[in-house]
Structures are given as structure tokens and as C-alpha cells.
Design a protein around this motif. Structure first.
Motif, short mmCIF file in Angstrom:
data_model
loop_
_atom_site.label_atom_id
_atom_site.label_comp_id
_atom_site.label_asym_id
_atom_site.label_seq_id
_atom_site.Cartn_x
_atom_site.Cartn_y
_atom_site.Cartn_z
N LYS A 162 -9.53 24.59 -33.23
CA LYS A 162 -9.47 23.80 -31.99
C LYS A 162 -10.00 22.38 -32.23
O LYS A 162 -9.44 21.40 -31.71
N ARG A 163 -11.05 22.26 -33.02
CA ARG A 163 -11.63 20.93 -33.27
C ARG A 163 -10.65 20.07 -34.07
O ARG A 163 -10.48 18.88 -33.79
N LEU A 164 -10.00 20.65 -35.06
CA LEU A 164 -9.00 19.90 -35.82
C LEU A 164 -7.87 19.42 -34.92
O LEU A 164 -7.44 18.27 -34.99
N GLU A 165 -7.39 20.31 -34.07
CA GLU A 165 -6.29 19.95 -33.17
C GLU A 165 -6.74 18.91 -32.15
O GLU A 165 -6.04 17.90 -31.92
N SER A 196 -7.47 15.44 -33.84
CA SER A 196 -6.24 14.81 -34.31
C SER A 196 -5.45 14.25 -33.13
O SER A 196 -4.99 13.10 -33.15
N THR A 197 -5.32 15.05 -32.07
CA THR A 197 -4.61 14.60 -30.88
C THR A 197 -5.28 13.38 -30.27
O THR A 197 -4.61 12.40 -29.89
N PHE A 198 -6.61 13.41 -30.18
CA PHE A 198 -7.35 12.30 -29.59
C PHE A 198 -7.16 11.01 -30.39
O PHE A 198 -7.16 9.92 -29.83
N ASN A 199 -6.97 11.15 -31.71
CA ASN A 199 -6.82 9.99 -32.59
C ASN A 199 -5.37 9.77 -33.00
O ASN A 199 -5.06 9.56 -34.18
N ASN A 200 -4.48 9.85 -32.03
CA ASN A 200 -3.06 9.52 -32.24
C ASN A 200 -2.40 10.38 -33.31
O ASN A 200 -1.59 9.90 -34.10
N ASN A 201 -2.80 11.66 -33.35
CA ASN A 201 -2.22 12.64 -34.27
C ASN A 201 -2.44 12.28 -35.74
O ASN A 201 -1.66 12.67 -36.61
N GLN A 205 -22.29 22.22 -27.17
CA GLN A 205 -21.62 21.66 -25.99
C GLN A 205 -21.32 20.17 -26.20
O GLN A 205 -20.29 19.67 -25.73
N ASP A 206 -22.18 19.47 -26.90
CA ASP A 206 -21.91 18.06 -27.19
C ASP A 206 -20.69 17.90 -28.09
O ASP A 206 -19.90 16.97 -27.92
N LEU A 207 -20.53 18.80 -29.04
CA LEU A 207 -19.35 18.77 -29.90
C LEU A 207 -18.08 19.04 -29.11
O LEU A 207 -17.00 18.55 -29.46
N GLU A 208 -18.19 19.83 -28.05
CA GLU A 208 -17.02 20.20 -27.26
C GLU A 208 -16.59 19.10 -26.29
O GLU A 208 -15.54 19.20 -25.67
N ASP A 209 -17.39 18.04 -26.20
CA ASP A 209 -17.02 16.87 -25.39
C ASP A 209 -16.10 15.98 -26.24
O ASP A 209 -16.56 15.09 -26.95
N ILE A 210 -14.81 16.24 -26.17
CA ILE A 210 -13.85 15.63 -27.08
C ILE A 210 -13.86 14.10 -27.06
O ILE A 210 -13.88 13.46 -28.12
N PRO A 211 -13.82 13.45 -25.89
CA PRO A 211 -13.79 11.98 -25.89
C PRO A 211 -14.98 11.35 -26.61
O PRO A 211 -14.86 10.24 -27.15
N THR A 212 -16.10 12.05 -26.62
CA THR A 212 -17.28 11.52 -27.31
C THR A 212 -17.34 11.95 -28.76
O THR A 212 -17.55 11.13 -29.66
N SER A 213 -17.10 13.24 -29.01
CA SER A 213 -17.33 13.76 -30.36
C SER A 213 -16.18 13.47 -31.32
O SER A 213 -16.36 13.50 -32.54
N CYS A 214 -14.98 13.17 -30.80
CA CYS A 214 -13.84 12.87 -31.66
C CYS A 214 -13.59 11.37 -31.79
O CYS A 214 -12.75 10.95 -32.60
N LYS A 215 -14.29 10.58 -31.01
CA LYS A 215 -14.06 9.13 -31.01
C LYS A 215 -14.56 8.52 -32.32
O LYS A 215 -15.66 8.81 -32.79
#
Length: 415
Positions: free
Chosen positions: A351-354, A357-362, A303-313
Motif C-alpha cells: 500500500k505504501r509503494l502504491e 508512487s501515485t502521490f508523486n505522479n506515478n 499513523q503518521d506514516l499513514e498520512d499520505i500527503p505528509t509522509s509521501c511528500k
């Protein structure tokens, strides 16, 4: 009597749970001599399983699991691993255009910072390598990193420790699971010699605070690598320290020419010198966070990984807007095999790749780091992803060529 028995059983379960939780805390503060004494207690200790090579000098594959790749011989022939996925997809008559298992047009034209590398996180920390099954130390994988290479993983992250003046690949604690770096680098050379169309990204963490150890001298690591016959001949050395440099294409490195000899390894390190004028580095051991950025890595649950603003930052390295490499974590801490069965699936990885990538300006994701590499679909997703990247680059190149030709044919109205 039955009631008493139930109460005793319940009390035992509660005490067992408390002891398990306390054990994690106690472990952090154990004296070093006690840690060393524990080495012989566990059945997976380094004394029992330090030799991962087989009688034939191979890599000690146990035959279980398998990451979905294939063993590739010099002639391009390949056999699938137990999962059935065929990593190596190049035709025998098209090996000159083969890069990392693919001869799809455009793949060899991708720059290193445009490729996706399926990456084994803490690749040295395996059950087969003698790392005990303790919460704080791993193992992160079941099978050796050599098997990960055979399966198709082209990214390895490893930790280097200085244990009593000896460099080892350990995971935060000396003498509780380790690999001999000379053996590992020798095996990497052998693998790449047998697989001339394959390119490896090696990311090295200098574990300067390993329990029972001391700081790692990067020059010592360089000297060790230089002592491995053929290793540094394969290493690409980038002398430009600019973050927006133009990285070479995979094809130019793998197939080379008279001016630029063939290379099959790019290395990065962190926790060591920054490779600046004030903190120089030995050649080829590039400072990772000068060229790359990474997401956070400490996630207890799926669930922590699924929190995009935190886990992809991005929390370490250059701003994501800069051209360079982007690494994204896809594992939980401590390592958990059951969770890996959920997050190493095609659906979760795509989904994680997409999302990241989207969160980090593609920005292209270049390394997706996972635990338990022999589980899941990362290899298949990686190959499909790189095929799409190659095809897109081909389309852009054709479009640019068409535009240039049209401009040349157009009359110059100013005359």
C-alpha cells in the motif's frame, strides 16, 4: 499498610515515567566526557561487540531472525534463510541473464532508476554491532548489515562520522556504537565477489554534526575506500551531472562487455559537496540530491506514516517530475521493533509503494528504507515488484518493435 504500599508503587511508576522522558532531553546535553564514560556501562557497548566477524572470517550472523533471502554461492546454488523466503530465483543455467536474484525477462533491462532496492536504513546501527539500546541512538536493526546482504537487501544507507580524526560508521554520537568502515567495505567486496549477479546501491550520510565528532572530509572517505582492495573496481562512476540523464541498465552493469567493464556498486552521498564545479567530489561519490529525491523521514508513529500527503511528500532533492531516484521512508523515529512488525508487512508495504508512487505522479520508487530488516516481507514484495516492472518493460519494447515494423511496411502515400 496496603494503601501506603499502593501509593508508593504509584508514585514510583510516575517518577519512573518522568525520569524516562527527562532522560531523553538530558541525553542531548550531556558533556562529551560523560558520553564517553557511558560507553562501558551498556552490555551492548562497542568494547563488548565490536568484532562482528566469526572465526572463519564470516560476517558474524547470530542465526536468529533472517530476512527471507538466501546465501548464494558462485555456482548459483542457494539456501533459504530462517524465514523461508527464497530471494535468489535464477536458474543455474541462466546466470548470464540473472540480475539481483531474478532471471525474469526484462529485469536486466531495467535502468537503475527503474529498479526497486530493498534498503536497510542506518544499516550499521545494529545490536550485533554493539550499538546500545538507547532511544536517541538506535539500534535500527538486530543483525549485522552483512547478514542483510546475504538475505537479499541491495540497498544500504549508512552514516559516516569523524570521531577524533578517525572515520567510523556511527549514528549521531561518537563512541556509542560504531563499525569500522574498512571492515564493512572489505566485507561488501567479499560478498559481491561471491555473488557476481548482485548489484548494490550504497547511500552515505556524512554525519558532520555527530556528537563528539567533527566534519567528515569526503576526500578522506574516498582515500579509505581506495585502500580497500577491489572496492573501487566495482564502483560505477557517472560523470554526467544532468538530472535527466539516462542511467545504465542493471544488465549492462552486471554483465558488462569489452568496452564497459562489470560494475556492482553505485554510491551516493549527502551532507557533503554537491559535486558541482564549485564543490567537486571524488569520482563515484555522487551527490544524492542531484540525482534523487526523498520523502520526510521523522515519523513518531505508524499513523503518521499513514498520512499520505505528509509522509509521501518529497522534502529533499530534485523535483519529483525530474527523472531520477525516489527514496521513501518506512520507519518510525525512534526505532521501534513492535511498530516494525506492523509496517514491514506485505499489506502495509504494498500500500505504501502504491500510495507514494501515485502521490508523486506515478514515479517509480527506487528505495524503500526500513528498520529491523530481519522482520517482515520487504524482500518478497521487492522481488515481485521488480518482476512486474521487467515484464512491463518487455511489453513496451515488443509494442514499440511492432509499431516500427508496421510503419516500415506501410506504403509512403506522399510518393
Amino acid at each position: 499498610k496496603t494503601c501506603c504500599t499502593c501509593r508508593r508503587a504509584l508514585l514510583f511508576v510516575v517518577l519512573l515515567g518522568v525520569a524516562g522522558a527527562a532522560g531523553v532531553l538530558i541525553w542531548q546535553f550531556l558533556p562529551e566526557d560523560t558520553i564517553n564514560d557511558l560507553k562501558g556501562i551498556f552490555p551492548n557497548s562497542t568494547d563488548d561487540a565490536s568484532d562482528t566477524t566469526g572465526d572463519d572470517g564470516g560476517n558474524g550472523s547470530t542465526g536468529e531472525g533472517g530476512g527471507g533471502g538466501g546465501q548464494i554461492d558462485n555456482d548459483g546454488s542457494s539456501t533459504t534463510t530462517p524465514t523461508g523466503y527464497q530471494y535468489f530465483q535464477c536458474s543455474d543455467n541462466n546466470l548470464d541473464n540473472c540480475c539481483n536474484g531474478l532471471d525474469t525477462p526484462g529485469v536486466c533491462d531495467l535502468r537503475l532508476d527503474e529498479m526497486l532496492f530493498a534498503t536497510a536504513h542506518n544499516a550499521m546501527a545494529t545490536e550485533a554491532g554493539g550499538f546500545p539500546n538507547l532511544i536517541v541512538t538506535g539500534p535500527n536493526h538486530k543483525l549485522p548489515l552483512e547478514d542483510a546482504l546475504e538475505a537479499g537487501y541491495r540497498g544500504l544507507s549508512i552514516d559516516v562520522c569523524n570521531c577524533n580524526g578517525i572515520l567510523e560508521l556511527c549514528h549521531g554520537v561518537c563512541n556509542l556504537g560504531s563499525r569500522d568502515p574498512t571492515e564493512v567495505f572489505t566485507n561488501i567486496v567479499g560478498f559481491l565477489q561471491d555473488h557476481p549477479t548482485e548489484f548494490l546501491m550504497l547511500n552515505i550520510q556524512l554525519s558532520n554534526e555527530a556528537r563528539g565528532g567533527s566534519a567528515v572530509n569526503l576526500q578522506d572517505l574516498y582515500d579509505l575506500m581506495m585502500s580497500v582492495d577491489g572496492f573501487y573496481d566495482m564502483v560505477y562512476v557517472e560523470t554526467d551531472r544532468q538530472t535527466d540523464l539516462e542511467w545504465p541498465t542493471l544488465g549492462s552493469l552486471l554483465h558488462g562487455n569489452d568496452q564497459e567493464p562489470k560494475k556492482q556498486i553505485v554510491m551516493f552521498q549527502f551532507n557533503g559537496p554537491t559535486c558541482s564545479d564549485n564543490e567537486p567530489c571524488p569520482e563515484g561519490l555522487h551527490f544524492w540530491f542531484n540525482y534523487g529525491a526523498e520523502s520526510e523521514f521523522n515519523f513518531p508513529t505508524k499513523q503518521d506514516l499513514e498520512d499520505i500527503p505528509t509522509s509521501c511528500k518529497v522534502t529533499r532533492g530534485n523535483p519529483v517530475e525530474s527523472r531520477g531516484f525516489l527514496g521513501i521512508s518506512n520507519f518510525v523515529s525512534p526505532p521501534d521493533e513492535d511498530t516494525a512488525k506492523e509496517i514491514n508487512t506485505r499489506e502495509f508495504i504494498e500500500k505504501r509503494l502504491e500510495d507514494c508512487s501515485t502521490f508523486n505522479n506515478n514515479m517509480d520508487i527506487n528505495a524503500l528504507l526500513i528498520d529491523f530488516w530481519s522482520i517482515g516481507d520487504l524482500l518478497e514484495v521487492t522481488q515481485e515488484h521488480n518482476k512486474k516492472l521487467g515484464a512491463a518493460k518487455q511489453r513496451r519494447r515488443r509494442a514499440a518493435t511492432t509499431t516500427t515494423k508496421s510503419a516500415l511496411r506501410s506504403p509512403n502515400k506522399s510518393n
